[in-house]
Design an enzyme around this catalytic site. Structure first.
Site, short mmCIF file in Angstrom:
data_model
loop_
_atom_site.label_atom_id
_atom_site.label_comp_id
_atom_site.label_asym_id
_atom_site.label_seq_id
_atom_site.Cartn_x
_atom_site.Cartn_y
_atom_site.Cartn_z
N LYS A 81 0.47 -1.21 0.05
CA LYS A 81 -0.42 0.08 -0.40
C LYS A 81 1.04 1.31 -0.06
O LYS A 81 2.01 1.18 0.74
CB LYS A 81 -0.64 -0.17 0.87
N SER A 156 -9.95 1.75 3.02
CA SER A 156 -8.65 2.68 2.31
C SER A 156 -7.94 2.03 0.97
O SER A 156 -7.37 2.28 0.96
CB SER A 156 -7.79 3.80 2.86
N SER A 180 -9.85 -0.49 7.37
CA SER A 180 -9.26 -0.45 5.81
C SER A 180 -8.89 -1.43 5.39
O SER A 180 -8.61 -1.70 4.13
CB SER A 180 -8.69 0.72 5.89
#
Ligand code: GLN
Length: 485
Positions: A81, A156, A180
Protein backbone atom coordinates in the site's frame (compact mmCIF):
# COMPACT_ATOMS: atom_id res chain seq x y z
CA UNK A 1 3.80 -20.08 -18.49
CA UNK A 2 0.03 -20.07 -18.13
CA UNK A 3 -1.57 -16.97 -16.56
CA UNK A 4 -3.44 -19.40 -14.25
CA UNK A 5 -0.24 -19.41 -12.20
CA UNK A 6 -1.36 -15.94 -11.02
CA UNK A 7 -4.35 -17.47 -9.25
CA UNK A 8 -2.39 -20.13 -7.39
CA UNK A 9 -1.93 -19.56 -3.68
CA UNK A 10 1.29 -17.95 -2.48
CA UNK A 11 2.14 -21.20 -0.69
CA UNK A 12 1.76 -23.14 -3.96
CA UNK A 13 3.76 -20.54 -5.92
CA UNK A 14 6.58 -20.86 -3.37
CA UNK A 15 6.44 -24.64 -3.71
CA UNK A 16 6.82 -24.29 -7.49
CA UNK A 17 9.81 -22.02 -6.96
CA UNK A 18 11.38 -24.54 -4.57
CA UNK A 19 10.84 -27.40 -7.00
CA UNK A 20 12.31 -25.32 -9.84
CA UNK A 21 9.06 -25.63 -11.79
CA UNK A 22 9.27 -21.87 -12.30
CA UNK A 23 11.93 -19.24 -11.65
CA UNK A 24 11.24 -16.10 -9.69
CA UNK A 25 11.96 -14.08 -12.82
CA UNK A 26 9.27 -16.04 -14.70
CA UNK A 27 6.82 -15.72 -11.82
CA UNK A 28 7.34 -11.97 -11.63
CA UNK A 29 7.02 -11.63 -15.43
CA UNK A 30 3.76 -13.57 -15.42
CA UNK A 31 2.35 -11.24 -12.76
CA UNK A 32 3.62 -8.12 -14.55
CA UNK A 33 1.88 -9.37 -17.70
CA UNK A 34 -1.30 -9.85 -15.68
CA UNK A 35 -0.99 -6.28 -14.39
CA UNK A 36 -0.62 -5.04 -17.99
CA UNK A 37 -3.67 -7.02 -19.01
CA UNK A 38 -6.12 -6.10 -16.25
CA UNK A 39 -4.90 -3.00 -14.45
CA UNK A 40 -6.22 -0.65 -17.13
CA UNK A 41 -9.66 -1.65 -15.82
CA UNK A 42 -8.93 -2.38 -12.14
CA UNK A 43 -6.43 0.46 -11.51
CA UNK A 44 -5.08 -1.14 -8.36
CA UNK A 45 -1.55 0.23 -8.73
CA UNK A 46 -0.23 3.76 -8.37
CA UNK A 47 3.25 2.71 -9.43
CA UNK A 48 4.98 -0.39 -10.71
CA UNK A 49 8.73 -0.77 -10.60
CA UNK A 50 9.41 -3.37 -13.23
CA UNK A 51 13.15 -2.91 -13.36
CA UNK A 52 13.75 -3.21 -9.64
CA UNK A 53 11.27 -6.11 -9.37
CA UNK A 54 13.11 -8.07 -12.06
CA UNK A 55 16.46 -7.33 -10.42
CA UNK A 56 15.21 -8.62 -7.05
CA UNK A 57 13.71 -11.68 -8.78
CA UNK A 58 17.04 -12.49 -10.41
CA UNK A 59 18.77 -12.10 -7.08
CA UNK A 60 16.20 -14.45 -5.50
CA UNK A 61 16.90 -17.00 -8.24
CA UNK A 62 20.62 -16.79 -7.49
CA UNK A 63 20.04 -17.25 -3.76
CA UNK A 64 17.78 -20.23 -4.42
CA UNK A 65 20.35 -21.79 -6.75
CA UNK A 66 22.83 -21.63 -3.84
CA UNK A 67 20.44 -23.35 -1.45
CA UNK A 68 18.04 -20.55 -0.49
CA UNK A 69 18.56 -20.57 3.26
CA UNK A 70 15.33 -20.19 5.22
CA UNK A 71 13.84 -17.21 3.47
CA UNK A 72 10.07 -17.56 3.73
CA UNK A 73 8.98 -15.56 0.67
CA UNK A 74 12.03 -16.01 -1.55
CA UNK A 75 11.18 -14.79 -5.05
CA UNK A 76 7.47 -14.16 -4.45
CA UNK A 77 5.86 -10.99 -5.91
CA UNK A 78 4.12 -8.81 -3.31
CA UNK A 79 2.35 -5.41 -3.51
CA UNK A 80 2.54 -2.71 -0.84
CA UNK A 81 0.00 0.00 0.00
CA UNK A 82 1.25 3.44 -0.88
CA UNK A 83 1.35 4.73 2.71
CA UNK A 84 4.19 2.32 3.58
CA UNK A 85 7.72 3.58 2.86
CA UNK A 86 9.92 1.72 0.41
CA UNK A 87 13.33 3.37 0.20
CA UNK A 88 13.82 5.38 -2.98
CA UNK A 89 10.35 4.65 -4.39
CA UNK A 90 7.61 7.27 -4.71
CA UNK A 91 5.28 7.19 -1.69
CA UNK A 92 2.19 9.34 -2.20
CA UNK A 93 -0.34 8.16 0.37
CA UNK A 94 -2.86 8.82 -2.40
CA UNK A 95 -2.24 12.55 -1.90
CA UNK A 96 -0.95 15.45 -3.98
CA UNK A 97 0.81 16.82 -0.94
CA UNK A 98 3.47 14.09 -1.09
CA UNK A 99 4.22 14.78 -4.75
CA UNK A 100 7.83 13.86 -5.51
CA UNK A 101 8.52 12.38 -2.05
CA UNK A 102 10.87 9.41 -2.07
CA UNK A 103 11.46 8.01 1.41
CA UNK A 104 15.13 7.71 2.38
CA UNK A 105 14.39 4.59 4.44
CA UNK A 106 12.33 1.39 4.47
CA UNK A 107 9.39 0.77 6.79
CA UNK A 108 10.14 -2.09 9.18
CA UNK A 109 7.58 -4.30 7.40
CA UNK A 110 9.33 -3.61 4.10
CA UNK A 111 12.71 -4.42 5.64
CA UNK A 112 11.19 -7.73 6.84
CA UNK A 113 9.65 -8.44 3.43
CA UNK A 114 13.00 -7.87 1.74
CA UNK A 115 14.85 -9.98 4.33
CA UNK A 116 12.40 -12.80 3.63
CA UNK A 117 13.25 -12.57 -0.09
CA UNK A 118 9.94 -11.08 -1.30
CA UNK A 119 9.89 -9.11 -4.55
CA UNK A 120 8.01 -5.81 -4.21
CA UNK A 121 6.43 -5.16 -7.60
CA UNK A 122 4.59 -1.91 -6.90
CA UNK A 123 2.62 0.43 -4.65
CA UNK A 124 -1.15 0.24 -4.49
CA UNK A 125 -3.86 2.87 -4.65
CA UNK A 126 -5.65 4.07 -1.52
CA UNK A 127 -7.93 6.74 -0.14
CA UNK A 128 -5.86 9.82 0.64
CA UNK A 129 -3.97 9.26 3.92
CA UNK A 130 -6.12 6.11 4.40
CA UNK A 131 -9.24 8.20 5.06
CA UNK A 132 -12.16 6.62 3.29
CA UNK A 133 -14.02 3.41 2.55
CA UNK A 134 -14.01 3.22 -1.26
CA UNK A 135 -10.62 4.33 -2.67
CA UNK A 136 -12.56 7.13 -4.38
CA UNK A 137 -10.72 9.61 -2.16
CA UNK A 138 -7.42 8.82 -3.86
CA UNK A 139 -6.38 12.12 -5.45
CA UNK A 140 -5.20 10.20 -8.54
CA UNK A 141 -8.03 7.92 -9.64
CA UNK A 142 -10.46 5.45 -8.09
CA UNK A 143 -9.74 1.71 -8.08
CA UNK A 144 -12.44 -0.58 -9.49
CA UNK A 145 -13.80 -3.79 -8.01
CA UNK A 146 -12.58 -6.74 -10.11
CA UNK A 147 -15.94 -8.51 -9.60
CA UNK A 148 -17.81 -5.56 -11.11
CA UNK A 149 -15.76 -2.59 -12.29
CA UNK A 150 -18.78 -0.28 -11.83
CA UNK A 151 -18.45 -0.88 -8.08
CA UNK A 152 -15.91 0.25 -5.49
CA UNK A 153 -13.28 -2.15 -4.16
CA UNK A 154 -13.72 -0.70 -0.67
CA UNK A 155 -11.07 1.26 1.14
CA UNK A 156 -8.86 2.60 2.16
CA UNK A 157 -6.65 -0.36 1.08
CA UNK A 158 -8.78 -0.83 -2.07
CA UNK A 159 -5.74 -1.13 -4.33
CA UNK A 160 -4.16 -3.90 -2.25
CA UNK A 161 -7.44 -5.87 -2.11
CA UNK A 162 -8.26 -5.44 -5.82
CA UNK A 163 -4.71 -6.41 -6.88
CA UNK A 164 -5.06 -9.72 -5.02
CA UNK A 165 -8.61 -10.38 -6.27
CA UNK A 166 -7.55 -9.66 -9.87
CA UNK A 167 -4.60 -12.08 -9.70
CA UNK A 168 -2.02 -9.28 -10.05
CA UNK A 169 -0.27 -10.57 -6.91
CA UNK A 170 -1.09 -13.33 -4.45
CA UNK A 171 -0.10 -11.24 -1.41
CA UNK A 172 -0.23 -7.57 -0.47
CA UNK A 173 0.03 -5.27 2.52
CA UNK A 174 -2.66 -2.84 3.60
CA UNK A 175 -3.26 -0.76 6.70
CA UNK A 176 -6.31 -0.81 8.96
CA UNK A 177 -7.32 2.09 11.21
CA UNK A 178 -11.05 1.43 11.31
CA UNK A 179 -11.47 -1.43 8.85
CA UNK A 180 -9.29 -0.52 5.87
CA UNK A 181 -7.85 -4.01 5.41
CA UNK A 182 -10.99 -5.97 6.34
CA UNK A 183 -13.63 -3.90 4.52
CA UNK A 184 -11.94 -3.97 1.08
CA UNK A 185 -11.05 -7.64 1.59
CA UNK A 186 -14.77 -8.19 2.14
CA UNK A 187 -15.84 -6.24 -0.98
CA UNK A 188 -13.22 -7.91 -3.19
CA UNK A 189 -13.70 -11.47 -1.91
CA UNK A 190 -10.21 -11.92 -0.46
CA UNK A 191 -8.78 -12.47 3.02
CA UNK A 192 -7.42 -9.63 5.15
CA UNK A 193 -6.00 -9.54 8.66
CA UNK A 194 -5.93 -6.66 11.14
CA UNK A 195 -3.44 -7.86 13.78
CA UNK A 196 -3.56 -7.08 17.50
CA UNK A 197 -2.44 -3.49 18.03
CA UNK A 198 1.34 -3.53 18.45
CA UNK A 199 1.99 -6.93 16.87
CA UNK A 200 3.25 -5.33 13.64
CA UNK A 201 5.60 -2.35 13.68
CA UNK A 202 4.20 0.95 12.42
CA UNK A 203 7.67 2.37 11.73
CA UNK A 204 7.58 3.73 8.19
CA UNK A 205 3.79 3.63 7.93
CA UNK A 206 2.68 7.20 7.27
CA UNK A 207 0.33 7.74 10.20
CA UNK A 208 -3.38 8.46 10.09
CA UNK A 209 -4.51 7.78 13.70
CA UNK A 210 -1.57 6.30 15.58
CA UNK A 211 -3.50 4.63 18.40
CA UNK A 212 -5.59 2.70 15.86
CA UNK A 213 -3.33 2.09 12.82
CA UNK A 214 -2.04 -1.43 12.12
CA UNK A 215 -0.46 -2.83 8.97
CA UNK A 216 -2.12 -6.06 7.85
CA UNK A 217 -1.59 -8.79 5.24
CA UNK A 218 -4.02 -9.60 2.40
CA UNK A 219 -4.22 -12.66 0.16
CA UNK A 220 -6.76 -14.99 -1.42
CA UNK A 221 -6.07 -17.76 1.09
CA UNK A 222 -6.07 -17.49 4.86
CA UNK A 223 -2.98 -19.74 4.91
CA UNK A 224 -1.13 -17.22 2.71
CA UNK A 225 -2.16 -14.34 4.93
CA UNK A 226 -0.85 -16.32 7.92
CA UNK A 227 2.48 -16.80 6.16
CA UNK A 228 2.83 -13.07 5.45
CA UNK A 229 1.83 -12.25 9.03
CA UNK A 230 4.64 -14.49 10.31
CA UNK A 231 7.08 -12.46 8.22
CA UNK A 232 5.98 -8.97 9.31
CA UNK A 233 5.02 -9.53 12.98
CA UNK A 234 7.35 -8.96 15.90
CA UNK A 235 8.95 -6.48 18.25
CA UNK A 236 10.65 -3.48 16.70
CA UNK A 237 12.75 -1.04 18.71
CA UNK A 238 11.82 1.69 16.23
CA UNK A 239 8.15 1.55 17.30
CA UNK A 240 7.63 2.07 21.03
CA UNK A 241 4.12 0.58 20.81
CA UNK A 242 5.33 -2.69 19.31
CA UNK A 243 5.02 -5.73 21.57
CA UNK A 244 7.35 -8.69 21.96
CA UNK A 245 4.95 -11.36 20.75
CA UNK A 246 5.07 -13.12 17.44
CA UNK A 247 4.86 -16.64 16.24
CA UNK A 248 4.75 -18.85 13.23
CA UNK A 249 1.11 -18.30 12.27
CA UNK A 250 1.44 -20.62 9.32
CA UNK A 251 2.11 -23.64 11.54
CA UNK A 252 -0.66 -25.80 12.99
CA UNK A 253 -3.34 -24.49 10.62
CA UNK A 254 -5.40 -27.63 11.00
CA UNK A 255 -6.23 -27.56 14.68
CA UNK A 256 -9.34 -29.38 15.85
CA UNK A 257 -11.93 -26.71 16.70
CA UNK A 258 -14.29 -28.92 18.69
CA UNK A 259 -15.27 -27.33 21.98
CA UNK A 260 -14.25 -23.86 20.78
CA UNK A 261 -16.81 -21.28 21.95
CA UNK A 262 -17.91 -18.85 19.24
CA UNK A 263 -20.04 -15.84 20.16
CA UNK A 264 -22.21 -13.83 17.78
CA UNK A 265 -22.90 -10.29 19.05
CA UNK A 266 -26.60 -9.66 18.98
CA UNK A 267 -25.97 -5.96 18.22
CA UNK A 268 -24.28 -6.94 14.92
CA UNK A 269 -27.15 -9.13 13.81
CA UNK A 270 -30.15 -6.97 14.68
CA UNK A 271 -31.48 -5.30 11.53
CA UNK A 272 -28.82 -6.93 9.34
CA UNK A 273 -29.65 -7.52 5.66
CA UNK A 274 -31.05 -11.10 5.63
CA UNK A 275 -28.79 -12.12 2.73
CA UNK A 276 -25.68 -11.07 4.65
CA UNK A 277 -27.03 -12.72 7.78
CA UNK A 278 -27.35 -15.95 5.75
CA UNK A 279 -23.59 -15.82 5.12
CA UNK A 280 -22.88 -15.48 8.85
CA UNK A 281 -25.35 -18.28 9.62
CA UNK A 282 -23.69 -20.55 7.10
CA UNK A 283 -20.29 -19.94 8.71
CA UNK A 284 -21.75 -20.62 12.15
CA UNK A 285 -23.26 -23.87 10.80
CA UNK A 286 -19.90 -25.01 9.40
CA UNK A 287 -18.10 -24.35 12.68
CA UNK A 288 -20.89 -26.01 14.66
CA UNK A 289 -20.65 -29.10 12.46
CA UNK A 290 -16.97 -29.28 13.38
CA UNK A 291 -17.79 -29.24 17.09
CA UNK A 292 -17.64 -25.54 17.97
CA UNK A 293 -20.28 -24.22 20.33
CA UNK A 294 -22.17 -21.18 19.04
CA UNK A 295 -23.88 -18.72 21.37
CA UNK A 296 -25.11 -15.15 21.44
CA UNK A 297 -23.02 -12.50 23.20
CA UNK A 298 -23.64 -8.84 23.79
CA UNK A 299 -21.52 -5.71 23.27
CA UNK A 300 -23.81 -3.12 24.81
CA UNK A 301 -21.69 -0.05 24.04
CA UNK A 302 -20.78 -0.97 20.49
CA UNK A 303 -23.48 1.31 19.12
CA UNK A 304 -21.27 4.21 20.21
CA UNK A 305 -18.20 2.87 18.40
CA UNK A 306 -18.83 4.84 15.20
CA UNK A 307 -19.23 8.26 16.84
CA UNK A 308 -16.25 7.58 19.14
CA UNK A 309 -14.09 6.47 16.20
CA UNK A 310 -15.08 9.50 14.13
CA UNK A 311 -13.90 11.79 16.95
CA UNK A 312 -10.69 9.94 17.92
CA UNK A 313 -9.44 9.20 14.37
CA UNK A 314 -9.88 12.79 13.11
CA UNK A 315 -8.38 14.15 16.36
CA UNK A 316 -5.24 12.07 15.89
CA UNK A 317 -5.09 12.81 12.17
CA UNK A 318 -5.30 16.56 12.74
CA UNK A 319 -2.18 16.27 14.87
CA UNK A 320 -0.35 13.75 12.64
CA UNK A 321 -0.98 15.68 9.43
CA UNK A 322 0.34 18.96 10.84
CA UNK A 323 3.77 17.90 9.57
CA UNK A 324 2.70 18.37 5.94
CA UNK A 325 3.20 22.08 5.37
CA UNK A 326 5.45 22.33 2.31
CA UNK A 327 8.59 22.95 4.38
CA UNK A 328 9.80 19.38 4.65
CA UNK A 329 8.35 17.00 2.11
CA UNK A 330 6.47 16.87 -1.16
CA UNK A 331 4.43 19.66 -2.66
CA UNK A 332 5.19 23.33 -1.86
CA UNK A 333 2.93 26.17 -3.01
CA UNK A 334 4.58 28.68 -5.31
CA UNK A 335 4.46 32.45 -5.11
CA UNK A 336 3.68 32.76 -1.41
CA UNK A 337 4.64 36.14 0.04
CA UNK A 338 5.60 34.78 3.48
CA UNK A 339 6.03 31.47 5.26
CA UNK A 340 2.55 31.29 6.81
CA UNK A 341 0.93 31.94 3.43
CA UNK A 342 3.14 29.18 2.02
CA UNK A 343 1.94 26.71 4.70
CA UNK A 344 -1.68 27.65 4.10
CA UNK A 345 -1.54 27.55 0.31
CA UNK A 346 0.38 24.26 0.34
CA UNK A 347 -2.26 22.61 2.52
CA UNK A 348 -5.13 24.12 0.53
CA UNK A 349 -3.67 22.83 -2.74
CA UNK A 350 -2.22 19.57 -1.44
CA UNK A 351 -5.00 18.00 0.63
CA UNK A 352 -8.26 16.67 -0.79
CA UNK A 353 -11.72 17.38 0.61
CA UNK A 354 -12.06 14.32 2.91
CA UNK A 355 -8.67 14.97 4.53
CA UNK A 356 -9.56 18.65 5.06
CA UNK A 357 -12.91 17.62 6.58
CA UNK A 358 -11.17 15.27 9.06
CA UNK A 359 -8.50 17.87 9.99
CA UNK A 360 -11.24 20.39 10.73
CA UNK A 361 -13.33 17.96 12.77
CA UNK A 362 -10.27 16.80 14.70
CA UNK A 363 -8.95 20.29 15.39
CA UNK A 364 -12.39 21.30 16.64
CA UNK A 365 -12.70 18.22 18.89
CA UNK A 366 -9.30 18.96 20.43
CA UNK A 367 -9.79 22.68 20.90
CA UNK A 368 -9.99 24.14 24.37
CA UNK A 369 -13.57 24.20 25.58
CA UNK A 370 -14.56 21.22 23.40
CA UNK A 371 -11.82 18.75 24.35
CA UNK A 372 -13.73 17.34 27.35
CA UNK A 373 -17.05 17.16 25.55
CA UNK A 374 -15.72 15.37 22.47
CA UNK A 375 -12.24 13.87 22.70
CA UNK A 376 -12.28 12.91 26.38
CA UNK A 377 -15.82 11.55 26.12
CA UNK A 378 -14.86 9.48 23.07
CA UNK A 379 -11.88 8.03 24.98
CA UNK A 380 -14.21 7.02 27.82
CA UNK A 381 -16.52 5.32 25.34
CA UNK A 382 -13.46 3.55 23.95
CA UNK A 383 -12.74 2.10 27.41
CA UNK A 384 -16.34 0.90 27.72
CA UNK A 385 -16.11 -0.82 24.33
CA UNK A 386 -12.87 -2.53 25.31
CA UNK A 387 -14.53 -3.73 28.51
CA UNK A 388 -17.51 -5.03 26.51
CA UNK A 389 -15.14 -7.21 24.50
CA UNK A 390 -13.33 -8.39 27.65
CA UNK A 391 -16.64 -9.41 29.13
CA UNK A 392 -17.78 -11.14 25.94
CA UNK A 393 -14.48 -13.04 25.85
CA UNK A 394 -15.20 -14.46 29.28
CA UNK A 395 -18.11 -16.26 27.62
CA UNK A 396 -16.56 -17.15 24.26
CA UNK A 397 -13.17 -17.67 22.60
CA UNK A 398 -13.88 -16.00 19.28
CA UNK A 399 -16.48 -13.57 17.94
CA UNK A 400 -18.14 -14.20 14.58
CA UNK A 401 -19.76 -11.30 12.74
CA UNK A 402 -20.54 -9.76 9.37
CA UNK A 403 -17.90 -7.36 8.00
CA UNK A 404 -20.11 -4.66 6.51
CA UNK A 405 -23.86 -4.02 6.41
CA UNK A 406 -23.86 -4.10 2.58
CA UNK A 407 -21.77 -5.49 -0.29
CA UNK A 408 -19.69 -3.25 -2.60
CA UNK A 409 -21.65 -0.17 -3.67
CA UNK A 410 -21.44 1.66 -7.01
CA UNK A 411 -18.70 4.17 -7.71
CA UNK A 412 -20.08 7.64 -7.05
CA UNK A 413 -23.00 6.34 -4.97
CA UNK A 414 -21.78 7.61 -1.59
CA UNK A 415 -19.06 10.08 -2.47
CA UNK A 416 -21.23 13.13 -1.65
CA UNK A 417 -22.69 11.60 1.49
CA UNK A 418 -19.83 11.13 3.99
CA UNK A 419 -22.12 9.92 6.76
CA UNK A 420 -23.52 7.06 4.71
CA UNK A 421 -19.94 6.19 3.65
CA UNK A 422 -18.87 6.18 7.34
CA UNK A 423 -21.72 3.79 8.20
CA UNK A 424 -20.13 1.04 6.12
CA UNK A 425 -17.54 0.78 8.94
CA UNK A 426 -20.20 -0.19 11.48
CA UNK A 427 -18.77 -3.63 12.32
CA UNK A 428 -15.06 -2.94 11.92
CA UNK A 429 -14.18 0.19 13.92
CA UNK A 430 -14.84 -1.29 17.36
CA UNK A 431 -12.08 -3.86 16.75
CA UNK A 432 -9.52 -1.08 16.31
CA UNK A 433 -10.85 0.86 19.30
CA UNK A 434 -10.31 -2.27 21.41
CA UNK A 435 -6.92 -3.09 19.78
CA UNK A 436 -8.02 -6.65 18.96
CA UNK A 437 -7.16 -8.92 16.02
CA UNK A 438 -9.74 -9.27 13.23
CA UNK A 439 -9.71 -11.59 10.23
CA UNK A 440 -11.99 -11.32 7.20
CA UNK A 441 -12.35 -13.94 4.47
CA UNK A 442 -14.66 -14.55 1.54
CA UNK A 443 -17.91 -15.91 2.93
CA UNK A 444 -19.87 -16.48 -0.29
CA UNK A 445 -21.87 -14.15 -2.50
CA UNK A 446 -24.83 -11.81 -2.16
CA UNK A 447 -26.33 -10.75 -5.52
CA UNK A 448 -23.17 -11.77 -7.32
CA UNK A 449 -20.85 -9.76 -5.08
CA UNK A 450 -18.58 -11.23 -2.39
CA UNK A 451 -19.63 -10.93 1.26
CA UNK A 452 -16.96 -11.44 3.90
CA UNK A 453 -17.08 -13.12 7.28
CA UNK A 454 -15.30 -11.40 10.18
CA UNK A 455 -13.72 -13.21 13.13
CA UNK A 456 -12.58 -11.14 16.10
CA UNK A 457 -10.14 -12.65 18.58
CA UNK A 458 -8.82 -12.15 22.06
CA UNK A 459 -5.73 -9.98 22.43
CA UNK A 460 -2.87 -11.76 20.57
CA UNK A 461 -4.97 -14.79 19.67
CA UNK A 462 -4.38 -14.47 15.92
CA UNK A 463 -3.81 -18.24 15.66
CA UNK A 464 -7.37 -19.26 16.49
CA UNK A 465 -8.76 -16.86 13.88
CA UNK A 466 -6.41 -18.26 11.26
CA UNK A 467 -7.34 -21.86 12.10
CA UNK A 468 -11.06 -21.12 11.81
CA UNK A 469 -10.64 -19.12 8.59
CA UNK A 470 -8.54 -21.87 7.06
CA UNK A 471 -11.12 -24.48 8.05
CA UNK A 472 -13.92 -22.41 6.49
CA UNK A 473 -11.98 -22.11 3.21
CA UNK A 474 -11.32 -25.85 3.09
CA UNK A 475 -15.02 -26.55 3.67
CA UNK A 476 -16.48 -24.05 1.20
CA UNK A 477 -13.91 -23.32 -1.51
CA UNK A 478 -15.50 -19.87 -2.08
CA UNK A 479 -12.03 -18.36 -2.27
CA UNK A 480 -11.27 -20.49 -5.34
CA UNK A 481 -13.77 -18.55 -7.47
CA UNK A 482 -12.28 -15.60 -9.34
CA UNK A 483 -13.73 -12.57 -11.08
CA UNK A 484 -14.22 -12.91 -14.84
CA UNK A 485 -12.06 -9.97 -15.82
N1 GLN B 1 -13.09 3.86 6.51
C1 GLN B 1 -12.54 4.28 7.75
C2 GLN B 1 -12.19 5.75 7.69
O1 GLN B 1 -12.49 6.35 6.74
C3 GLN B 1 -11.35 3.46 8.08
C4 GLN B 1 -10.12 3.85 7.37
C5 GLN B 1 -8.94 3.01 7.71
O2 GLN B 1 -9.06 1.96 8.33
N2 GLN B 1 -7.79 3.51 7.33
O3 GLN B 1 -11.64 6.29 8.58
Amino acid sequence: MSPDVCYLSAVRQLEMLDRKEISSRELVLVHLARVKKVDGVVKAFLSIDEESALKSAEKADEIRAKGGGCKKLLGLPVAVKDNICVKGHACTCGSKILEGFRPPYNATVVERLLNSGAVIIGKTNMDEFAMGSSTEHSCFFPTHNPWDPARVPGGSSGGSAAAVAAGEVSLSLGSDTGGSVRQPANYCGVAGFKPTYGLVSRYGLIPFASSLDQIGPMGREVADVALLLSVIAGKDDKDSTSIPAAGDYHKSLDRDVSGLRIGIPKEFIEGLDPEIKNRVDEAAGIFRKKGAVISEVTLPHVEYAMPAYYVIAPAECSSNLARFDGARYGHRAKDASDVLTMFKKTRMEGFGSEVKRRIMIGTYALSSGYFDAYYLKAQKVRTLIRQDFEKAFSECDVILSPTTPITAFRLGEKIDDPLSMYLTDLYTVSVNLAGLPGLVFQGGFVNGMPAGIQLIGKHLDEKTLIQLGHLFQKETGYHLQHPAL
